[in-house]
Structures are given as C-alpha cells and as structure tokens.
Design an enzyme around this catalytic site. Structure first.
Site, short mmCIF file in Angstrom:
data_model
loop_
_atom_site.label_atom_id
_atom_site.label_comp_id
_atom_site.label_asym_id
_atom_site.label_seq_id
_atom_site.Cartn_x
_atom_site.Cartn_y
_atom_site.Cartn_z
CB ALA A 1 -0.75 0.17 1.36
CB CYS A 2 3.19 2.30 -2.54
SG CYS A 2 3.58 0.60 -2.38
CB THR A 3 2.37 7.21 -0.95
OG1 THR A 3 1.74 6.93 0.25
CG2 THR A 3 1.98 8.60 -1.36
CG ASN B 1 7.22 6.20 0.76
OD1 ASN B 1 8.15 6.80 0.45
ND2 ASN B 1 6.56 7.26 1.76
CD GLU C 1 0.36 4.42 -4.96
OE1 GLU C 1 -0.33 4.44 -3.98
OE2 GLU C 1 1.55 4.46 -4.97
#
Length: 468
Positions: A7-9, A28, A98
């Site tokens: 679960a990225c940004t 991230n 993502e």
C-alpha cells in the site's frame, strides 16, 4: 497480490516543474514494519532467456539480453522477487507498483487472474528490456493484456525526456498518461488517471480494446466522456480515510493556492497539478516522508484527529526511492532510503555503478546489524522510544547528510567528464559507495549515542544524593 499486499504512495514531477530541469518519479514501498529490502545491480545479460514467477507461476520467454539495472528486491525470494524500482543502462527508470482498487462492476466483466503478471515480477520482466519510458508502458501493457494480472496497479516510468503513469484497472485493461512537463502528480492507492483523450497519442496510451469493452459492458456512468477513475475505480469510505488525504497533503505542499478549497476527504481531487514553485529532489523526499506534520492529523500529535488518516510515511515502509532522470549535469540518480522515510536518509546511487556496498545486499529476519536496512531501522526504533528527546538528534544527522549529498553530486558531476568507459563506471561506483558507507556510519554513531542516553531513562533509576 496473493502473498504481499503493498500500500504505497507515489509522486511524479515533470522537467519544467523541477528546479534543475530533471524528471523525478518516486514511491514508498509499504508492506511490513520488519521486512528487509536489499539493493542490487544486475549486470547486462544476467537474467537469461526465460522467467518463471514464484508468485503466480507465469512463465515468459524474455526478449533478448537483459540490460544492466538497479533494483531493490526482497530479502527472500520465497514468494517472488519484488524488485520494485530501478534505472537501466539505457537511462529508463521504473517503479512498480502503486496498489489500487477497481470496482465490482468492472471486475465482474474482466476479473483479475490468478496466474498473470503481478507486482512481484513487473520490474524484472519490463525494465531490463526497454530503451524508453514509452517502450516500458507499452511492454507492461502488452503483457497484462495478454496474460492478465491478479491486481489493479499503478506503475511509474521515466527517461531523460518524459514521465508516464500507467494503470491497469482490471484483469487485462490498462491506460497510461504522460505527466506534462510543467506539472506533477501524487497518487495514493487509488486509480488516479481521469479523462482519457483517445486522439492524443503523445500524452495517452491504452489497451486498444478498452473503449469497446466499456461500451459493450455498459460501464461508463458519464458516456459523454471517458474518465478512467470513475469507470474503473472506487470512491468509498475507505478511500476517504486511507487514500485521499495523502493526495490532499501533496496538493497543500506544492499548490496551496490552487488547492485551498480542497478537503482531506474530497473524492475528486485532480490527478495532474501545477506546482506554485519549482520542486527539488528534497521536495519529493519531503512528500514521501510526510506524516501530516503541521496539521491536526499528525499521528505524532496528541489531539483527537491525530490518527484519523493514514499518513504517507509510516512504520510499514520498507524502502522509499526517487529516480531522478534527465540530469543535464551528470549521471542520473537512484535515491534510496531504507526503512521509514521520515526517519531514514535518501542515499544517491549514480546510474552506471557496477555494485553497491555489502551491507546493502544483506538483511534478513531476525535483525542483523551488518545490514543497511537494519542499521537504519535500529536508529529509527531507538528514536521512537523517546521521540521528544531524540528526534532532534536524528534530524541533525539527516540535515548533515542532505547537505553532504549535494556536495557529493556537485563534485561527481564536475569530475565525471574526465572518465569514460570502465573508468567512468568505477568512478561512479566509488563515489556512491563512499557516501553510502559514510551514511551508514553516521546512523551507527547516532544509535550508539541514543543507547548511551537511554541508560539514564530506566524505571529503576533513582535520584541519589551525591553526598551519600
């Protein structure tokens, strides 16, 4: 993902939106609070002719010799490689993925597949085989169209001229949008791309059958336009708490006047934004390190809203990276911060290196302090133990390392023209290695200082009269 849901940004910055004319894509990688990452350099031709995914068992014939490329794989390949990000020898950068979510109506018509191409393998089977960002988009799109995917994902691509954001919104259908040169985009676990112009091949790419698929299955709630997010994505309560606030804070950081009426839970935040000042690599780092500081939503605060929204930088970040392309003054840079971005330091690795320091190739469970990942995490958890007292000490190290990074880059750029061929690769490797090692030593020193200070925090402490 079947074995590890990340679960990225993400952030993408066009060349005219940056302060130095470079293009930046960054992300991230968030999954587990203790799950080490390594950094490696794959040599030209290293991958061979065939690939089999340990995750989905997808088998592929690879198209020729693989290019040299950097990557950040998992500490174990038991469930797959998860190489995540890198730059290849042709100066193409890729970051994947993502994680995003599609709505049930779309997935009922084009379900996710169990044996397709997932995040675990995307960088490995795409990045070493493309020479431009557009080729990267096309190769990933063709593979998903043919083999399908078990996830809805976003992927970032860049080269020396442009940046692209790719999304597949179902098992097989995908779109991609070029980031305008004077703009940026931030993405947080939602399908982000909005209006698609099918008559603008310079700025949009897509599955050739996506319009017919949407029409045949009556998927478009607004038939006068083609808004990919509205057709394929979600807009529920989990988005409002988990995803949208991270986009909102990016707009507040870089476009505060344009975004003054936006709210953290807005459901229609724009994908493409123009910054109100030119952005540096430290701005990209600040976004990926953000935890709503300066707002009521900062989890380090004590108010009732402190844990309302999921922050960008959090304990489950395994690594954060920024791939800086199109640098006119020198080699492109793979910036890497292992562990929690807000408590780590981004280390610049120049494209063209042949290897990385040994600690960056180590790290497993349980923790081992000869590993770069665990050296950064060690200092991080020590700071967490007495945050108010120890955070300033960490910030002093980060500030010094940021300034040192700019000094390193300037010195390397100045001298690089004197080196060619093998000597150039050795020079870039030496420059990168020295800075990476110095940064690890700075964090080791910080950890020892923190441990020393912690000895006086014991609950068994007692204020003794020195005269006794």
């Amino acid at each position: 993902m079947t074995n590890k849901l990340t679960a990225c940004t993400s952030i993408l910055i066009g060349k005219k939106a940056s302060i130095d004319g470079s293009i930046m894509i960054g992300r991230n990688e968030d999954a587990k609070a203790a799950w080490p990452k390594h950094m490696v350099v794959h040599q030209h031709g290293e991958l061979g002719k065939h690939f089999i995914s340990k995750d989905t068992k997808l088998a592929l014939d690879l198209p020729g010799d693989s290019a040299r490329y950097t990557a950040t794989p998992e500490w174990t390949d038991k469930d797959g490689l998860f190489e995540e990000d890198g730059i290849n020898e042709y100066d193409v950068a890729m970051s994947a993925t993502e994680s995003a979510y599609a709505n049930s109506l779309v997935l009922g018509c084009d379900p996710l597949v169990d044996d397709g191409l997932n995040e675990e393998a995307m960088v490995t089977v795409v990045l070493p085989f493309v020479k431009t960002a557009r080729e990267g988009v096309q190769r990933l799109g063709d593979l998903i169209a043919k083999y399908g995917s078990g996830e809805t994902n976003g992927a970032l691509f860049a080269d020396n001229d442009e940046a692209w954001y790719f999304e597949n919104g179902s098992g097989h259908y995908w779109v991609a949008q070029r980031i305008p040169d004077d703009a940026y985009a931030v993405v947080a676990n939602q399908l982000a791309i909005q209006e698609i112009d099918f008559n603008d091949p310079d700025n949009f790419m897509f599955h050739p059958g996506i319009q017919q698929f949407v029409t045949d299955n009556h998927l478009n709630p607004h038939p006068d336009s083609f808004n990919f997010r509205q057709i394929f994505g979600t807009a529920d309560r989990s988005d409002a708490v988990y995803s949208e606030p991270r986009v909102w804070i990016g707009h507040q950081m870089f476009s505060p006047l344009a975004a003054k009426d936006e709210e953290p839970e807005s459901t229609e935040l724009p994908f493409i934004m123009k910054p109100e000042r030119q952005l540096s690599v430290f701005d990209a780092q600040a976004y990926l390190s953000n935890h709503f500081e300066g707002t009521a939503f900062d989890p380090l605060g004590k108010g009732p809203a402190a844990h309302r929204y999921r922050p960008i930088s959090l304990a489950k970040t395994q690594e954060s990276h920024i791939l800086q392309m199109g640098r006119s003054t020198g080699a492109n840079i793979h910036w890497l911060a292992l562990g929690v971005a807000a408590q780590s330091t981004y280390v610049p690795f120049f494209n063209g290196i042949t290897d990385v320091p040994a600690p960056y190739k180590r790290g497993k469970l349980p923790a081992q302090l000869n590993s770069a990942y665990w050296i950064f995490k060690h200092a991080s958890v020590l700071v967490d133990s007495h945050l108010h007292d120890f955070l300033p000490l960490l910030e002093d190290v980060q500030k010094e390392r940021r300034a040192a990074a700019i000094q390193l880059i300037r010195a390397t750029d100045t001298e690089l023209a004197r080196h060619t061929g093998e000597a150039r690769a050795k020079f870039l490797t030496r420059q990168s290695d020295n800075f990476a090692t110095d940064t690890l030593n700075a964090y080791k020193k910080l950890a020892l200082e923190l441990i020393t200070k912690m000895t006086d925090y014991s609950p068994l402490n007692f204020n003794t009269d020195e005269n006794l």
